[in-house]
Scaffold this active site. Structure first.
Site, PDB file in Angstrom:
ATOM      1  N   TYR A 136      -3.886  11.040  10.458  1.00 53.44           N
ATOM      2  CA  TYR A 136      -2.246  10.813  10.924  1.00 53.44           C
ATOM      3  C   TYR A 136      -1.896   9.944  10.067  1.00 53.44           C
ATOM      4  O   TYR A 136      -2.041   8.950   9.506  1.00 53.44           O
ATOM      5  CB  TYR A 136      -2.238   9.827  11.900  1.00 53.44           C
TER       6      TYR A 136
ATOM      7  N   GLN B  44       1.260  13.242  20.713  1.00 53.45           N
ATOM      8  CA  GLN B  44       1.357  14.967  20.836  1.00 53.45           C
ATOM      9  C   GLN B  44       0.117  15.067  19.793  1.00 53.45           C
ATOM     10  O   GLN B  44      -0.884  16.292  20.085  1.00 53.45           O
ATOM     11  CB  GLN B  44       2.628  15.186  20.736  1.00 53.45           C
TER      12      GLN B  44
ATOM     13  N   GLN C 159       2.610  -9.778   3.216  1.00 55.27           N
ATOM     14  CA  GLN C 159       2.633  -8.995   4.589  1.00 55.27           C
ATOM     15  C   GLN C 159       3.618  -9.442   5.538  1.00 55.27           C
ATOM     16  O   GLN C 159       3.667  -8.493   6.251  1.00 55.27           O
ATOM     17  CB  GLN C 159       1.445 -10.246   5.151  1.00 55.27           C
TER      18      GLN C 159
ATOM     19  N   HIS D 244       5.832  -6.420   6.719  1.00 54.29           N
ATOM     20  CA  HIS D 244       5.455  -5.384   6.803  1.00 54.29           C
ATOM     21  C   HIS D 244       6.376  -5.122   7.890  1.00 54.29           C
ATOM     22  O   HIS D 244       6.058  -3.784   8.606  1.00 54.29           O
ATOM     23  CB  HIS D 244       3.805  -4.972   7.011  1.00 54.29           C
TER      24      HIS D 244
ATOM     25  N   GLU E  23      -8.073  -9.936   7.548  1.00 52.26           N
ATOM     26  CA  GLU E  23      -7.535  -8.817   7.011  1.00 52.26           C
ATOM     27  C   GLU E  23      -7.787  -8.823   5.929  1.00 52.26           C
ATOM     28  O   GLU E  23      -8.707  -8.477   5.301  1.00 52.26           O
ATOM     29  CB  GLU E  23      -5.926  -7.862   7.929  1.00 52.26           C
ATOM     30  N   HIS E  24      -7.012 -10.023   5.081  1.00 53.30           N
ATOM     31  CA  HIS E  24      -6.894 -10.120   3.537  1.00 53.30           C
ATOM     32  C   HIS E  24      -7.138 -11.583   3.340  1.00 53.30           C
ATOM     33  O   HIS E  24      -6.202 -12.579   4.518  1.00 53.30           O
ATOM     34  CB  HIS E  24      -5.586  -9.789   2.881  1.00 53.30           C
TER      35      HIS E  24
ATOM     36  N   ASP F   9      -3.616  -3.436  -2.170  1.00 53.02           N
ATOM     37  CA  ASP F   9      -2.575  -2.436  -1.231  1.00 53.02           C
ATOM     38  C   ASP F   9      -3.406  -1.056  -2.539  1.00 53.02           C
ATOM     39  O   ASP F   9      -2.596   0.182  -1.895  1.00 53.02           O
ATOM     40  CB  ASP F   9      -1.741  -2.464  -1.290  1.00 53.02           C
TER      41      ASP F   9
ATOM     42  N   HIS G  62     -43.133  12.583  30.134  1.00 54.65           N
ATOM     43  CA  HIS G  62     -42.624  11.867  28.175  1.00 54.65           C
ATOM     44  C   HIS G  62     -44.267  11.666  28.149  1.00 54.65           C
ATOM     45  O   HIS G  62     -45.245  12.003  27.161  1.00 54.65           O
ATOM     46  CB  HIS G  62     -42.154  11.079  28.686  1.00 54.65           C
TER      47      HIS G  62
END
Lengths: 429, 429
Positions: free
Chosen positions: A130, A191, A259, A262, A327-328, A361, A420
């Protein structure tokens, strides 16, 4: 206004705990809407996909026009300026080289019992990617999501992206080309995720679906997890800079803002033992903000979620960093190695003064798809292994079988599973 | 009755597609109930956990009595018969040895640019392990879930298990002991998963939660995925046996029944090119069924979901096996190696006549927590890496920075992210 904390203040523990607890992921109440979209696409097929695309993207789609043709892709790519093409090609080459080093290895294990066992990694057959449309249509994300799939050996990579108003992003088309994306469809939203997961003709059914998206896309992936594989549950971006008095405050301010720009819910945090540096960084953020075309989002993020944490001793930093599990993490330290060794929970770590996070990045090599919202405590970033799966194998042979048959039957009996036990005993004759 | 398919029949493609599509996971409508339980536990804390435990397990809990004490554990363990103890210890040792061989390795990558990059694996701090109570309280599952965590280096392993009527399972207690489970709580159901994910005192907050469970437990884990890490979305067990005329029909029948006895929605499938073998296996299943104390579940599973697929040529088998992507695949072939090489999607593969799947359930070494419901197309079984996460790192240095600074700024500009470009340009002075 941006928070300032001091670890020597009485209320620090509570304030810091509140900072850690706020993962900036308000429940947008999209779960019900997304469930309805998934159900409708499953029931009505492509007609539902086309209706929703007309509604959200104002693009009229037929099954025949849903796919972006090779000619359209070529025409868009031809519009990419030469310097952008060169930069993207360099990025693709570097990202590919890093990920090639990361391919997981098969392995095996044997012992004196005669039993042999091992594991084997194989790629998924088809992956869906995506790519958001509009402002957040980042060619770098196409490379970061598609190249690991390509390196893993995925047979077919299918990309979906909304094209509001019908416009294609030339650099995104080039990134898809460089990263080996076979098929592209001009469809977005929940969708599109549904169409890839269920295989709504003309979209082929995918084994896993990756890539960033808005709240609807993220929730669709979450709801379909288990039906297909997904990369991760992602939230807003974040950076933690750990700096000592040797660091340049203007550099840190720029990194914090990279950051913040964003997303208004992105988070930028500085931890330092230097009050002078803390003040200087706060000043520089205000000085640099007005120069940015993204200042609106950046200011909102910094004011609402930004933080500067002053500590008495750098030895306090690892525990704070591990709780934030950012994250960073940038280590703007004269010697970053001891801090690097002490940090356990982080998506990606950037060492030294000349490794600003944006290098990572785009072009450093490691993946920029990373865990957010404290999830680095239990998960890592996207990699080649996400597009592969491990099949274990076992080969007992007659000797190995004899060595463990009795113990197996004993345990099967103890668990109340007679078939078994029988499958072992019947082989003893 | 058990399905019989023949790949040379006209309707085969459609019948086989229907077999693949039916993953035997009916929507039990538990999602809403589970969401309500999670919400209630989050809001009311331990009181909700105690209320729900009283309701479902008829066990009265206080915060002080929720944890199973060391004395209780010791007393239960003392009741384990010697042969069971020896078998479980052998299993634990073998599973541990295999998983130790599986620890993922750190790595790094560098090139002439001067940029260094790499990755580092670290364990999660605290993992929660769900163990079902009653009939499905399998000590083998305790070993299979806990030993990889222990090998990964997880700091603390916390187990929850319902104790309907207050009874502890001695062999489960021993397995917990052998696998290094630090704390045990007598709590089950979705409320136990919620308590571990939110950290409802006296239960400590876990970073990830693993282990099998009923539909409520599985749905709770699915809903909390992202808040915590989870092992996988699991469905009913399944086996695919691929056999040629050289195989023993009674052995195959026992192996098919060893899956069928787990659950009325388990699935056992045989693929063979020998009509004689197909008939003989069908007969043996009927002969063996009445000898099993688990015959009720086994018969229901075999009648409703069992299948024997006759193929014209063994070369057809890999494509069918890859479509089924079964949890367990037994290769009962004179020479299993070519088939092993040709199968791409499977949870675990058992090679040769003397590797019945139950050996792998208990003692072979590889993990028995494996992807079901065709999920082997995109995921593998539980392993050490599930309890670790990979942090990437990047160290550009001045030389490396200079090599990629322009390209980074070009891409940041192209994506409309000026602070990203600024963080590079500000370092160029």
């Amino acid at each position: 206004m941006m928070q300032r904390l001091d670890s020597r203040d009485a209320g620090f523990a509570a304030s810091f705990a509140a900072l850690v607890a706020d993962t900036r992921e308000p429940d947008r109440g999209v779960a019900g809407q997304v469930a309805a979209i998934l159900e409708r696409v499953k029931r009505e097929g492509f007609r539902a996909v086309a209706d929703l695309t007309e509604k959200f993207d104002r693009v009229h789609l037929s099954a025949g026009s849903a796919e972006i043709s090779a000619a359209e892709r070529r025409a868009a790519i031809a519009r990419v300026p030469a310097d952008q093409r060169a930069a993207l090609e360099l990025a693709a080459a570097r990202i590919r080289a890093f990920h090639q080093a990361q391919r997981p290895a098969d392995g095996s294990h044997s012992d004196e019992s005669g039993i042999r066992a091992g594991w084997r990694w194989t790629p998924v057959e088809r992956a869906g990617l995506y790519v958001p449309g509009g402002r957040a249509a980042y060619p770098s994300s196409v490379l970061m999501n598609a190249i690991p799939a390509q390196v893993a050996g995925v047979d077919e990579l299918v990309m979906v992206t909304p094209t509001p108003g019908g416009e294609l992003n030339p650099l995104v088309m080039l990134a898809a080309e460089l990263a080996g994306v076979e098929r592209l469809f001009r469809i977005g939203g929940a969708q599109a995720i549904a169409a890839l997961a269920f295989g709504i003709d003309p979209l082929p059914k995918c084994d896993m679906i990756v890539g960033p998206g808005n709240a609807w896309v993220a929730e669709a992936k979450r709801q379909l997890y288990g039906t297909v594989g997904i990369d991760m549950v992602a939230g807003p971006s974040e950076i933690l800079v750990i700096a000592d008095a040797s660091a340049r405050p203007d550099w840190i301010a720029a990194d914090l803002l990279s950051q913040a720009e964003h997303d208004p819910v992105a988070q930028s945090i500085l931890i330092t033992d230097s009050a002078t540096l803390a003040d200087a960084v706060a000043d520089w953020v205000q000085k640099l903000l007005p120069t940015l075309s993204t200042q609106e989002a950046a200011r909102e993020s910094w004011d609402d979620y930004g933080a500067i944490i002053l500590i008495g001793d750098m030895a306090e930093a690892p525990a704070l960093a591990n709780a934030l599990a950012a994250e960073h993490v940038e280590l703007m330290l004269a010697d970053p190695q001891p801090m690097f060794a002490a940090i356990r929970h982080a998506g990606s770590i950037f060492l030294g003064t000349h490794t600003p996070e944006p290098i990572g990045d785009y072009i450093g090599g490691p993946n920029h798809v990373l865990p957010t919202g404290r999830r680095a405590r239990f998960s890592g970033g996207l990699g080649v292994h996400n597009f592969m799966k491990r099949t274990t194998w076992l080969d007992a042979g007659e000797q190995g079988f004899a060595a463990v048959a009795d113990a197996t039957a004993t345990l099967a009996d103890a668990e109340g599973l007679p078939a078994h036990a029988l499958s072992v005993r019947i082989r003893r004759g």
